[in-house]
Design an enzyme around this catalytic site. Structure first.
Site: not given
Ligand code: GLP
Length: 220
Positions: A133, A128, A63, A126
């Site tokens: 989402e 996702h 993403d 949440n």
């Molecule tokens: C973001 C990204 C995801 C990621 C998630 C968790 O929103 N879009 O691809 O896996 O958050 O991030 P973190 O590992 O920093 O908690």
């Protein structure tokens, strides 16, 4: 679904890097989707430290915010270069970015990510995965999305494409992810919890630390 509960983030990272290295041993030219975010950072550091040859690995991100400059430290493009492409000396990759024309990127990305061997995911509080989402569809593909809690838009791989991977590895660490993990594991498959769609996959591994696993109902 296989659930591995580790003692802490360090152990989680060790376990995750072992699984990734095993994949490379089996198939050096594996096509791998790499999550960005804090959770897998230590895993990626372990990969770099392992001195394993990743030069034949084909890498893609999952993403990206849109718009965002490639040079912005907040961009996933920057993260991928810094933590994966450069340290692992990967020569073949396709990275979604926040600057180039969306339609063209999506067309090329979809071609590149065909038949992935492994997709490494984090999870949002949440529920996702990538930027799918709540209310994302099980047959969703790479697309331009509006983010719920942020002002910006993003491009994200779809659930259908994640499910097309031979193996899926989801990592979660810390109490902020405990509810999302409970919903993923204990609740029925539903668009309310997009990560729950992954339970349909035959080769879905979840690695947790104790803190993110604290609300799991182990009876279920
Ligand atoms: C973001 C990204 C995801 C990621 C998630 C968790 O929103 N879009 O691809 O896996 O958050 O991030 P973190 O590992 O920093 O908690």
């Amino acid at each position: 679904m296989q659930i591995i509960i580790t003692e802490n983030h360090k152990e989680l990272s060790k376990k995750a890097s072992e699984i990734i290295i095993k994949q490379i041993n089996k198939k050096p030219e594996s096509k791998i989707g790499f999550a960005t975010g804090k959770t897998p950072l230590e895993t990626y550091k372990n990969l770099a430290k392992s001195k394993k040859d990743f030069s034949r690995t084909k890498a893609f991100n999952l993403d990206e915010y849109y718009p965002i400059k490639k040079t912005s430290k907040k961009s996933f493009y920057f993260y991928m270069q810094k933590n994966i492409i450069k340290p692992l000396k990967i020569s073949k990759s396709f990275l979604l970015n926040g600057g180039d024309k969306i339609k063209k990127q999506i067309t090329e990305y979809k071609k590149f990510i065909k038949s992935p061997d492994l997709i490494i995911l984090g999870i949002g509080a949440n529920g996702h995965v990538a930027f799918n989402e709540p209310n994302s569809k099980i047959d969703s593909k790479t697309r331009h999305v509006k983010l719920i809690h942020k002002k910006t838009n993003a491009i994200t791989i779809g659930i259908k494409e994640i499910l097309s991977s031979k193996k899926i590895l989801l990592l979660a660490s810390g109490t902020t992810k405990a509810k999302a993990i409970k919903n993923l594991i204990n609740e029925k498959i539903s668009a309310r919890y997009p990560a729950s769609f992954l339970k349909k996959h035959k080769n879905f591994i979840i690695i947790l630390d104790k803190k993110s696993a604290r609300y799991i109902n182990k009876e279920k």
